[in-house]
Design a protein around this motif. Structure first.
Motif, PDB file in Angstrom:
ATOM      1  N   ASN A  98       0.915  -1.045  -0.330  1.00 58.78           N
ATOM      2  CA  ASN A  98       0.303   0.490   0.057  1.00 58.78           C
ATOM      3  C   ASN A  98       0.664   0.953   0.385  1.00 58.78           C
ATOM      4  N   ARG A  99       2.063   1.240   0.066  1.00 60.16           N
ATOM      5  CA  ARG A  99       2.566   1.941  -0.735  1.00 60.16           C
ATOM      6  C   ARG A  99       2.684   3.485  -2.261  1.00 60.16           C
ATOM      7  N   THR A 100       1.169   2.952  -2.318  1.00 65.06           N
ATOM      8  CA  THR A 100       1.157   3.987  -4.163  1.00 65.06           C
ATOM      9  C   THR A 100       1.301   4.549  -4.220  1.00 65.06           C
ATOM     10  N   HIS A 101       2.495   5.940  -3.243  1.00 69.44           N
ATOM     11  CA  HIS A 101       2.674   7.196  -3.891  1.00 69.44           C
ATOM     12  C   HIS A 101       4.003   6.910  -4.568  1.00 69.44           C
ATOM     13  N   PHE A 102       4.624   5.784  -4.087  1.00 68.58           N
ATOM     14  CA  PHE A 102       6.200   5.702  -4.287  1.00 68.58           C
ATOM     15  C   PHE A 102       5.461   4.817  -6.447  1.00 68.58           C
ATOM     16  N   GLY A 103       4.812   4.755  -6.806  1.00 63.14           N
ATOM     17  CA  GLY A 103       4.121   4.240  -7.530  1.00 63.14           C
ATOM     18  C   GLY A 103       4.181   2.848  -7.522  1.00 63.14           C
ATOM     19  N   VAL A 104       4.334   2.107  -8.760  1.00 57.95           N
ATOM     20  CA  VAL A 104       4.492   0.677  -8.986  1.00 57.95           C
ATOM     21  C   VAL A 104       5.836   0.333  -9.201  1.00 57.95           C
ATOM     22  N   PHE A 105       6.863   0.901  -9.313  1.00 56.57           N
ATOM     23  CA  PHE A 105       8.133   0.638  -9.490  1.00 56.57           C
ATOM     24  C   PHE A 105       8.468   0.725  -8.419  1.00 56.57           C
ATOM     25  N   GLY A 106       8.736   2.029  -7.067  1.00 63.89           N
ATOM     26  CA  GLY A 106       9.320   2.719  -6.200  1.00 63.89           C
ATOM     27  C   GLY A 106       8.738   1.627  -5.608  1.00 63.89           C
ATOM     28  N   THR A 107       6.894   0.579  -4.865  1.00 65.57           N
ATOM     29  CA  THR A 107       6.626   0.545  -4.050  1.00 65.57           C
ATOM     30  C   THR A 107       7.126  -0.968  -4.049  1.00 65.57           C
ATOM     31  N   THR A 108       7.196  -1.155  -5.159  1.00 64.69           N
ATOM     32  CA  THR A 108       8.552  -2.730  -5.727  1.00 64.69           C
ATOM     33  C   THR A 108       9.619  -2.617  -5.657  1.00 64.69           C
ATOM     34  N   VAL A 109      10.685  -1.743  -5.558  1.00 61.68           N
ATOM     35  CA  VAL A 109      11.964  -1.665  -4.918  1.00 61.68           C
ATOM     36  C   VAL A 109      12.130  -1.712  -3.895  1.00 61.68           C
ATOM     37  N   VAL A 110      10.627  -1.285  -2.872  1.00 64.66           N
ATOM     38  CA  VAL A 110      11.249  -0.633  -1.522  1.00 64.66           C
ATOM     39  C   VAL A 110      10.866  -1.915  -0.617  1.00 64.66           C
ATOM     40  N   THR A 111       9.769  -2.647  -1.376  1.00 61.91           N
ATOM     41  CA  THR A 111       8.600  -4.156  -0.587  1.00 61.91           C
ATOM     42  C   THR A 111      10.261  -4.769  -1.067  1.00 61.91           C
ATOM     43  N   PHE A 112      10.375  -4.683  -2.106  1.00 63.89           N
ATOM     44  CA  PHE A 112      11.409  -6.376  -2.284  1.00 63.89           C
ATOM     45  C   PHE A 112      12.582  -6.137  -1.431  1.00 63.89           C
ATOM     46  N   PHE A 113      13.088  -4.924  -1.901  1.00 61.41           N
ATOM     47  CA  PHE A 113      14.538  -4.736  -0.928  1.00 61.41           C
ATOM     48  C   PHE A 113      13.967  -5.025   0.704  1.00 61.41           C
ATOM     49  N   LEU A 114      13.257  -4.793   1.256  1.00 60.47           N
ATOM     50  CA  LEU A 114      12.914  -4.822   2.584  1.00 60.47           C
ATOM     51  C   LEU A 114      12.372  -6.526   2.803  1.00 60.47           C
ATOM     52  N   ALA A 115      11.937  -6.984   2.374  1.00 52.53           N
ATOM     53  CA  ALA A 115      11.549  -8.727   2.171  1.00 52.53           C
ATOM     54  C   ALA A 115      13.104  -9.381   2.104  1.00 52.53           C
ATOM     55  N   GLU A 116      14.289  -8.920   1.185  1.00 47.90           N
ATOM     56  CA  GLU A 116      14.694  -9.602   1.555  1.00 47.90           C
ATOM     57  C   GLU A 116      16.469  -9.830   1.966  1.00 47.90           C
TER      58      GLU A 116
END
Length: 190
Positions: A98-116
């Motif tokens: 639900n980090r929509t203010h980052f857009g799809v790319f930004g949300t993916t980078v942030v959530t994927f980086f943190l999950a990794e």
């Protein structure tokens, strides 16, 4: 470089099957239905994450004595092999897209980086970089391995994920890491 690249690619591609970051890729694909920004976000997050892990592994490889390094690598590879056999679950907090203010790319980078962070494939990258003393080969290989496992999950969604024999793939990856551990322990060059 070729050896480190190929082993890193294969080890991480197999280890990533059914991993929480692959599950996150499925969640992102189902939620946004925009595969290209998700793929690019996974690539960016993986490259940044694994570059840090590879740098740590290269540093550790240069700081430890050969005997300590041999034992540490053997233990870490065997540990990775056993850890791969434990099924992953994607926690609600990690799946929060639900980090929509980052857009799809930004949300993916942030959530994927943190999950990794602290994930099997990140730890494997540290160990592989320490073992091979080849930062670029290992980071390129582990990043490619992540993309090999995650791009089909993003493009094909749930249809793809449920058809893979996950236990068999994890078993193969586990054996691969245990063999790498035994080879490190006995000083057999990989």
């Amino acid at each position: 470089m070729t050896q480190a690249f190929l082993i890193s690619t294969g080890a991480v591609a197999l280890a990533e099957i059914g991993d929480k970051t692959q599950l996150l890729s499925l969640v992102l694909a189902a939620r946004y239905r925009k595969p290209m920004p998700i793929i690019l976000g996974v690539f960016a997050a993986t490259l940044i994450n694994h570059a840090g892990a590879g740098a740590l592994g290269a540093w550790l490889g240069s700081m430890l004595t050969p005997t300590v390094m041999r034992w540490a690598l053997a233990a870490s590879f065997v540990g990775m092999g056993l850890w791969i056999l434990v099924p992953d679950k994607l926690e609600d907090e990690e799946a929060n897209t639900n980090r929509t203010h980052f857009g799809v790319f930004g949300t993916t980078v942030v959530t994927f980086f943190l999950a990794e962070m602290g994930d099997k494939t990140q730890i494997a990258t540290v160990a592989l970089a320490a073992r091979f003393h080849d930062f670029f080969g290992v980071v390129a290989g582990t990043t490619l391995g992540m993309m090999i496992a995650n791009v089909p999950a993003i493009l094909l969604g749930d249809r793809f994920a449920h058809r893979l024999p996950t236990k068999l793939v994890h078993g193969i990856a586990a054996v691969m890491f245990v063999v790498l551990g035994a080879m490190a322990l006995f000083g057999v060059g990989v």
